[in-house]
Structures are given as structure tokens and as C-alpha cells.
Design a protein around this motif. Sequence first.
Motif, PDB file in Angstrom:
ATOM      1  N   PHE B 143      -8.406   6.107  -3.205  1.00  0.00           N
ATOM      2  CA  PHE B 143      -9.417   5.052  -3.353  1.00  0.00           C
ATOM      3  C   PHE B 143      -8.908   3.918  -4.242  1.00  0.00           C
ATOM      4  CE2 PHE B 143     -12.032   8.296  -1.587  1.00  0.00           C
ATOM      5  CZ  PHE B 143     -13.124   7.677  -1.031  1.00  0.00           C
ATOM      6  N   GLU B 144      -8.381   4.307  -5.405  1.00  0.00           N
ATOM      7  CA  GLU B 144      -7.892   3.284  -6.325  1.00  0.00           C
ATOM      8  C   GLU B 144      -6.730   2.512  -5.701  1.00  0.00           C
ATOM      9  OE1 GLU B 144      -6.829   4.745 -10.229  1.00  0.00           O
ATOM     10  OE2 GLU B 144      -5.954   2.819 -10.797  1.00  0.00           O
ATOM     11  N   THR B 145      -5.893   3.229  -4.964  1.00  0.00           N
ATOM     12  CA  THR B 145      -4.756   2.574  -4.317  1.00  0.00           C
ATOM     13  C   THR B 145      -5.229   1.520  -3.333  1.00  0.00           C
ATOM     14  OG1 THR B 145      -3.425   4.576  -4.544  1.00  0.00           O
ATOM     15  CG2 THR B 145      -2.717   2.985  -2.886  1.00  0.00           C
ATOM     16  N   GLU B 146      -6.180   1.883  -2.492  1.00  0.00           N
ATOM     17  CA  GLU B 146      -6.641   0.916  -1.491  1.00  0.00           C
ATOM     18  C   GLU B 146      -7.360  -0.263  -2.159  1.00  0.00           C
ATOM     19  OE1 GLU B 146      -8.674   2.598   1.875  1.00  0.00           O
ATOM     20  OE2 GLU B 146      -8.911   0.630   2.817  1.00  0.00           O
ATOM     21  N   GLU B 147      -8.173   0.060  -3.152  1.00  0.00           N
ATOM     22  CA  GLU B 147      -8.910  -0.997  -3.840  1.00  0.00           C
ATOM     23  C   GLU B 147      -7.946  -1.980  -4.523  1.00  0.00           C
ATOM     24  OE1 GLU B 147     -11.778   0.724  -6.502  1.00  0.00           O
ATOM     25  OE2 GLU B 147     -13.092  -1.020  -6.365  1.00  0.00           O
ATOM     26  N   THR B 148      -6.921  -1.442  -5.172  1.00  0.00           N
ATOM     27  CA  THR B 148      -5.933  -2.294  -5.841  1.00  0.00           C
ATOM     28  C   THR B 148      -5.212  -3.188  -4.834  1.00  0.00           C
ATOM     29  OG1 THR B 148      -5.587  -0.539  -7.466  1.00  0.00           O
ATOM     30  CG2 THR B 148      -3.893  -2.247  -7.340  1.00  0.00           C
ATOM     31  N   LEU B 149      -4.807  -2.597  -3.726  1.00  0.00           N
ATOM     32  CA  LEU B 149      -4.068  -3.383  -2.731  1.00  0.00           C
ATOM     33  C   LEU B 149      -4.949  -4.434  -2.075  1.00  0.00           C
ATOM     34  CD1 LEU B 149      -1.878  -0.568  -1.140  1.00  0.00           C
ATOM     35  CD2 LEU B 149      -1.066  -2.522  -2.474  1.00  0.00           C
ATOM     36  N   LYS B 150      -6.220  -4.101  -1.847  1.00  0.00           N
ATOM     37  CA  LYS B 150      -7.129  -5.103  -1.270  1.00  0.00           C
ATOM     38  C   LYS B 150      -7.259  -6.297  -2.215  1.00  0.00           C
ATOM     39  CE  LYS B 150      -9.361  -3.248   2.514  1.00  0.00           C
ATOM     40  NZ  LYS B 150      -9.740  -3.913   3.771  1.00  0.00           N
ATOM     41  N   LYS B 151      -7.318  -6.011  -3.516  1.00  0.00           N
ATOM     42  CA  LYS B 151      -7.420  -7.102  -4.493  1.00  0.00           C
ATOM     43  C   LYS B 151      -6.133  -7.929  -4.519  1.00  0.00           C
ATOM     44  CE  LYS B 151     -10.864  -5.178  -7.591  1.00  0.00           C
ATOM     45  NZ  LYS B 151     -10.976  -4.045  -8.499  1.00  0.00           N
ATOM     46  N   GLN B 152      -4.999  -7.238  -4.465  1.00  0.00           N
ATOM     47  CA  GLN B 152      -3.722  -7.946  -4.573  1.00  0.00           C
ATOM     48  C   GLN B 152      -3.370  -8.716  -3.301  1.00  0.00           C
ATOM     49  OE1 GLN B 152      -0.954  -4.828  -5.557  1.00  0.00           O
ATOM     50  NE2 GLN B 152      -1.527  -4.814  -7.723  1.00  0.00           N
ATOM     51  N   LEU B 153      -3.641  -8.111  -2.150  1.00  0.00           N
ATOM     52  CA  LEU B 153      -3.172  -8.692  -0.887  1.00  0.00           C
ATOM     53  C   LEU B 153      -4.248  -9.497  -0.169  1.00  0.00           C
ATOM     54  CD1 LEU B 153      -1.352  -5.504   0.503  1.00  0.00           C
ATOM     55  CD2 LEU B 153      -0.251  -7.503  -0.505  1.00  0.00           C
ATOM     56  N   GLY B 154      -5.503  -9.131  -0.371  1.00  0.00           N
ATOM     57  CA  GLY B 154      -6.596  -9.798   0.334  1.00  0.00           C
ATOM     58  C   GLY B 154      -7.372  -8.815   1.178  1.00  0.00           C
ATOM     59  N   ALA B 155      -8.666  -9.076   1.294  1.00  0.00           N
ATOM     60  CA  ALA B 155      -9.560  -8.147   1.984  1.00  0.00           C
ATOM     61  C   ALA B 155      -9.260  -8.063   3.479  1.00  0.00           C
ATOM     62  CB  ALA B 155     -11.010  -8.565   1.763  1.00  0.00           C
ATOM     63  N   ASP B 156      -8.560  -9.055   4.027  1.00  0.00           N
ATOM     64  CA  ASP B 156      -8.271  -9.042   5.465  1.00  0.00           C
ATOM     65  C   ASP B 156      -7.185  -8.036   5.850  1.00  0.00           C
ATOM     66  OD1 ASP B 156     -10.178 -10.832   6.087  1.00  0.00           O
ATOM     67  OD2 ASP B 156      -8.841 -12.533   6.396  1.00  0.00           O
ATOM     68  N   PHE B 157      -6.490  -7.489   4.871  1.00  0.00           N
ATOM     69  CA  PHE B 157      -5.490  -6.460   5.188  1.00  0.00           C
ATOM     70  C   PHE B 157      -6.185  -5.140   5.475  1.00  0.00           C
ATOM     71  CE2 PHE B 157      -2.437  -9.397   3.505  1.00  0.00           C
ATOM     72  CZ  PHE B 157      -1.253  -9.063   4.153  1.00  0.00           C
ATOM     73  N   GLN B 158      -5.736  -4.467   6.497  1.00  0.00           N
ATOM     74  CA  GLN B 158      -6.185  -3.097   6.769  1.00  0.00           C
ATOM     75  C   GLN B 158      -5.122  -2.164   6.194  1.00  0.00           C
ATOM     76  OE1 GLN B 158      -9.119  -2.430   7.781  1.00  0.00           O
ATOM     77  NE2 GLN B 158      -9.689  -4.518   8.388  1.00  0.00           N
ATOM     78  N   ILE B 159      -5.577  -1.186   5.433  1.00  0.00           N
ATOM     79  CA  ILE B 159      -4.641  -0.434   4.605  1.00  0.00           C
ATOM     80  C   ILE B 159      -4.751   1.069   4.851  1.00  0.00           C
ATOM     81  CG2 ILE B 159      -4.057   0.114   2.192  1.00  0.00           C
ATOM     82  CD1 ILE B 159      -5.093  -2.768   1.545  1.00  0.00           C
ATOM     83  N   ALA B 160      -3.598   1.700   4.967  1.00  0.00           N
ATOM     84  CA  ALA B 160      -3.519   3.166   5.037  1.00  0.00           C
ATOM     85  C   ALA B 160      -2.765   3.631   3.806  1.00  0.00           C
ATOM     86  CB  ALA B 160      -2.803   3.607   6.307  1.00  0.00           C
ATOM     87  N   THR B 161      -3.274   4.668   3.151  1.00  0.00           N
ATOM     88  CA  THR B 161      -2.647   5.135   1.915  1.00  0.00           C
ATOM     89  C   THR B 161      -2.464   6.659   1.945  1.00  0.00           C
ATOM     90  OG1 THR B 161      -4.693   5.691   0.723  1.00  0.00           O
ATOM     91  CG2 THR B 161      -3.998   3.389   0.665  1.00  0.00           C
ATOM     92  N   ILE B 162      -1.663   7.137   1.008  1.00  0.00           N
ATOM     93  CA  ILE B 162      -1.656   8.582   0.742  1.00  0.00           C
ATOM     94  C   ILE B 162      -2.111   8.804  -0.700  1.00  0.00           C
ATOM     95  CG2 ILE B 162       0.135   9.144   2.420  1.00  0.00           C
ATOM     96  CD1 ILE B 162       2.069   9.397  -0.056  1.00  0.00           C
TER      97      ILE B 162
END
Lengths: 133, 616
Positions: B143-162
Motif C-alpha cells: 500500500f505504502e509503495t503504491e501510494e508513494t509512487l502515485k505521489k511521485q509519478l502522478g495519479a495517471d500511472f497504473q502501478i503493480a507492486t510487490i
Amino acid sequence: MHLATIDKLCSGCKACQLACSMTRRKEVNPKRSFIRPEGRFPAPGDYIIKYCTQCGECANVCPTGAISKKGDIYDIDEDLCIQCGACVAACPFSVMLLLDGEKAKKCNACGACVAACPRAAVYDSDTSKGGRY
Amino acid sequence: MNGYAGYILRIDVGAKAFRKEVLDRKLAKDFIGGRGFVDKLIYDEVPVGADPFGPLNKVAAAPGPLSGIFTPASGKVQFGTLSPATGIIGDSNMGGHFGPEIKYAGYDMLIIEGVSNTPVTLVIDDDKVDFKDASDLWGKGSFETEETLKKQLGADFQIATIGPAGENKVYFACINHDFGRQAGRTGIGAVLGAKKVKAIAVKGSKSIPVADPDAVLKVGMNLYRKCFEKPGLAEWTPLGTAGVTPWVNEVGAFPTKNFQTTYFEGHEKIGGQAMKDKIIVTDKGCFACPTPCGKYSRLKKEGKDVYVEGPEYETIAMLGGDCMLPEIEDVAYANRLCDDLGLDTISGGAVIAFALECFDKGIITKEQLGRDISWGDIGSFEFLANIIAKRQGMGDLLAMGTRIAANRLGHDSIRFATQVKGLEWSGYDARWAPAMMISYMTADIGAHHNRSWAITFDVAKGRDTLEGKAKRAVELQRIRPAFDLIGCCRLQWVEIGFELENYEAMFEAVFGERTTWQDIYVAADRLWNMNRVRAMLEIPGFGRDDDYPPKRFMEEPVLSGPAKGKLIDRASCDRLLDDYYMERGWDKAGHPTKKTLEALGLFGCIDELKARGLMA
């Protein structure tokens, strides 16, 4: 037609964007639509639909007067558009589009999104009706 | 090529290099897309005998030709790899928005190869690929990983994490996306972890080519309209998959206490209605879904808000019934915990239930764990999930799944390791459901329900008879995987009775030529047989012996509830297997015949079997 939304009905499926891009541009591309359902996750866990309210902010800032009200909607005279991007910057809902090599484009309240929304989250406030097929 | 983005993106995380390749038309014709693409890629490019965690293994992700298109629930993406859990080709699908975004970025498949020295996030923005340092995210929850990346890259990115489980190579580590969607099965998250890939972020701005956009819109509207006309819709969407919980109990198929029994007293407290009454805050749809089963929930834990997508049925079955968590809030909290740690809730639930039973039987001891553990206790669950994800103490062994753990622990614990081929059994007991039983026994990746969900057929045609059951399993293993090839969800068809024929008009609008399900079924059969051959190449002696269920299901009658006293003995399993192999065109050893492979055009498979002396 006047678009309106009930955000809490939205499930973020983007059918509105697909219908918009296919109707207005003959393309399958949600990024080229004039409506934006945005999820707010992980908290508070909801959706906000950004759409063109025909507020006219774009017309207010257009330096060439390319955008003007015609009936219920603001319309763009592409001959006058100089692709400066002022309207894109001014749009409170981020639903103006200015793609490379194109003139600015905006929502004309055609109702494709209303017809396509499976949840009636976007509807026509003139009739208080959503599409829901 | 209509329906396809037309390219494949190959990323070498070791060399930090990438290449865009033109999609091979023959691949598209023979394997359609999605699971067809990723499994074929693993078959062709990962050498037999490769270490799943080594540099030679790959992870592929592919949407299908209908993904991202205006057609019901076209949001699926398929991940594939050589599975650490099973040692054979493993794949898993995921809903949400990741698959369509891959296509909008211009690709029909991503291939991730090599091993990075340091943690990395792959940032794919149309034609650009950035290898972003992920050292700061390593060790963080999904959760924290996706939230951090959305903030850094932008909400338009779709993100898959482990999550940490993936980093620590837990054999059932999942991939997370969109704060609650997972590719859960076969441990693909662990292979990404071995490659030091913490996340994949994708953003695309391109259009998907279709033969006739006007027709796609028109046909799409018609398909959605038909979905809305289905009477099943009103019952389905409010509760989603969780809504089946009471029914599964009523038919005596609900995994309870590590499948010791199949009816969970108090199941009402963890089912869909309890969810709706107590914790759901919104429906959360996958891309283009008219009937969203995704439910997003909020609960209070020690005064704080905890958010989780779900729980959906499988999680309710495996964390609720199988680990006996008694309240929906417990199940939801355990769900969130697994998601954040990056554990598949199906295998995760099965492994924890297995550990609890081992503890009951003294096979795992208090001294080994440093504490007591008990059924239905959320504290015990949290403790076990954490030591598994972090591979601490006994968790290090449990992290390899029930098959390996049972073989090491001994005491005949393999009897109640609920798995086939190394993959844990999902949320339907099948001791009184022969069609469901043979479905689990023969699913190509191991004991997973999504290849053939045949329990309704058992209920309709008679629970005790074996007649026609294997045939139905084969039919379903053709239809359901066909959805995995086109990139759509199958639940409209399964749950609300949306007819298969409806899709064929969309095939024509998208592809510009007449395509039938039959064409896709052939590809599904081709894929099925190819995967079987690969398993034979990979594992010495692979065949019939690998298709039996755990002894518990053949020898231990269900203890209570509607299915009390039921089991499927070995002779019945043999009858089911004989029927199944005949239906498939395989021999009694469970090996595809030359004739079967020839008919599917799998000449490469024949050559490889011959080269290894596995075919005359």
C-alpha cells in the motif's frame, strides 16, 4: 443537455471515457476524453468525476475569442484557436484537451458518457435521467 | 493488427536495457493474447530446469486483444513465469486497470528478464522506460509503495507492486495493484522479488486500433444493455463474490478448519451481507465493468481506520472458514495484512490453516514458534502471516508452501497439505462434487478453481454421480481459459448468465473479420496441452501421479454439515482421471498423445518430448 454527476455512484470503470473518445474522436482511448473519473485510494476510498460543467473559464482566458457560448455549451472555433494552451491551464476540471498538432477540443455535452455509464453516475440534469441502457 | 497494440516491450533489469519488438502475427493467431502469450513466452524462452529465482527465469504480463476496449469487463491482465511453487509454468490474472494501460502504452506484452543488483521500479511511459531506484521502497508494504509512487509519478500511472513477501521470495507472494487487486497465484511476486523489481508503473496515451470504432461503440452499448437485462444482476453486484458464501455452506463445500469440514458455523458473520452491513464503503470496479464485484471496505482497528478492497469470496473462504476467523472485521483485517505483506490470500490462508493443524497435532510446537497459536484468533493469524512474509523462524519453511513444508515436517502431514502440484487448493471443497474435484486435480497450474468452476454442474446433475463430470470439466477448461486469452473477465457469463454468443459481434467489430469462440477454444486447448508438455519436460515422471488430490479428500470423510460423511475415494478419482484423459486425448499416464499434439499444431512439443525420450 446539461451534465451532472452523483460521485458516490461511480465505480471508476471508465466506460464514460471510452464512449466519449469513440464518439468524439472515433478512437479507443480514454486519455482522449473530456471526462475524468478519479479514484481516491487508499483513503478515503471514493471517486470524484471531473467533467465539463460549461462554466466558461476557458472562454474567459482564451486570447483570441475562439471559445464562445452557443446554446447550452461553450464551443471552440478551431479557425481562431492558436493552440496556446491557456484554456487547458484554466480548466478547473482538467478536461480540456490540446494534443500535439491539434486545435483545442472540449466537451460539447453530446451525452455519450450519460448513455454509457453503467451506474447512472453521470446524468442529464435537464431530465434528471441517466442512461443505464 | 486490429485489437492489438502491435508491439512487445522487453526489459532486461540486469543490463538496464529495453527493446520494443513487433508483435508476431503467428503468435497472435495461435495463442490470441493474455495467458496464451505469457505461457508461450515462458515455454519458449525460459530453459527447462531454470531456477525460478535465477536470471534465466522471466516474468511476462499480457492483456488480451479485447483488453482496454469498450466491452464488458475488459480489464484483465495475465502474468506468467516459471513458478517457484510448482516448478512448472505458473500464471495468474489480475483485474483493475493495469492491463488496459499496457495497451494504451503501446504493448501487447511486457517481458521482464535478468536480475537487477539493486531494487528498481520500472517506469513505462509510452515509448520511454526508466529504471527508477527503489531502495527507499524496499521493505515497504504494497500500500505504502503504491501510494508513494502515485505521489511521485502522478495519479495517471497504473502501478503493480510487490510487498515484503515478494522481496523475501515467499513461494506464494502476489502482485498488488490499485490498492486491492492482485495477481495472487503461483508466486509470481516472488520472482519479481528475486529480480529486485519492487514495482512496475505504466502510463499510456495511445489509441488501440480497432476495425470499426462506430461498430465497437454500438456493439459495446448493446452488450452492456444485455448485461443490465439479466435478472441475476440485481443479486450479484451489491455483494459481489462474497455473496456466494451462504450457498457454498449450504451445499457443504466451504473450506473450514483446513478442510477438516465443509460447513462453517456462523458463516453469516463473515459473508457478503455482513460485509455490506458493516464495512463496505464503495463499489470499486475494474476497467469497463458493468457489474463490479469489487467492494472497498473500511474498518476500525485499535481506533484507526483500516482500508481494504474486499474481502472477496476466496479470501472469506480461506482466511475466514479455513482459518476460522469468526467476524467479517477479522477477515477484512487479515485480508489487508496479506495484501500489504504481499501474500496470496488463497495459499496464505491454506498455509496458515495447515500450520494451525500441525500445531494441534504437535507437529509444530510452541517451543518452535515461541508462542501458542489457535484457530480463529486474529493475533495468531497476524503472527503467522508476518513470520511467513519475513521468513523468520518456522515462517521460513512455511513460506515454501504446504507441499514442501509437509515433506520437511513429516508425520504424514502431506495428507492434509491441501494442494495439487504444489499449488494450494482454493475455496471449494470437492469431496461431494466430482466435477469440481476433477477440475482441481487437473488444472494446469495446480489446484485453482478458475480454470473450471464446476460445482454448480455437480449440484444440478447430482452430487454423487461421476458420469459426465470429467467431460464437463474439460468443456469449462476450454471456455474459461478462453476469457484469459481475450483479456476479459468471465464473471458476467458465470454469474449473471450473460451469453457467450454476445461476444462474437464484438470480435468482428474489433478484428474486422469473423471470429468465433470455437477459434479461441482451439487456442485454449493448444495452450493447455503445451503447458502439460512443459510440465512433463520440467518434472521427471510428471503425469497421472501429479493429478491426485491430497489424501484428506480421498480418505477422510467430511466431519459435519450438509456433506457430512462424504469423500471421493481413490477408485473414484481414477475413474474421473480415466474419463478426463480420454476426453483430452491423453493416454492413461496423463500424457498428451502424438495425435492430439499434431492436431493442435504443437510440433515443437512433439520434438522436445522425443528428444527427451518421453515420446516414441
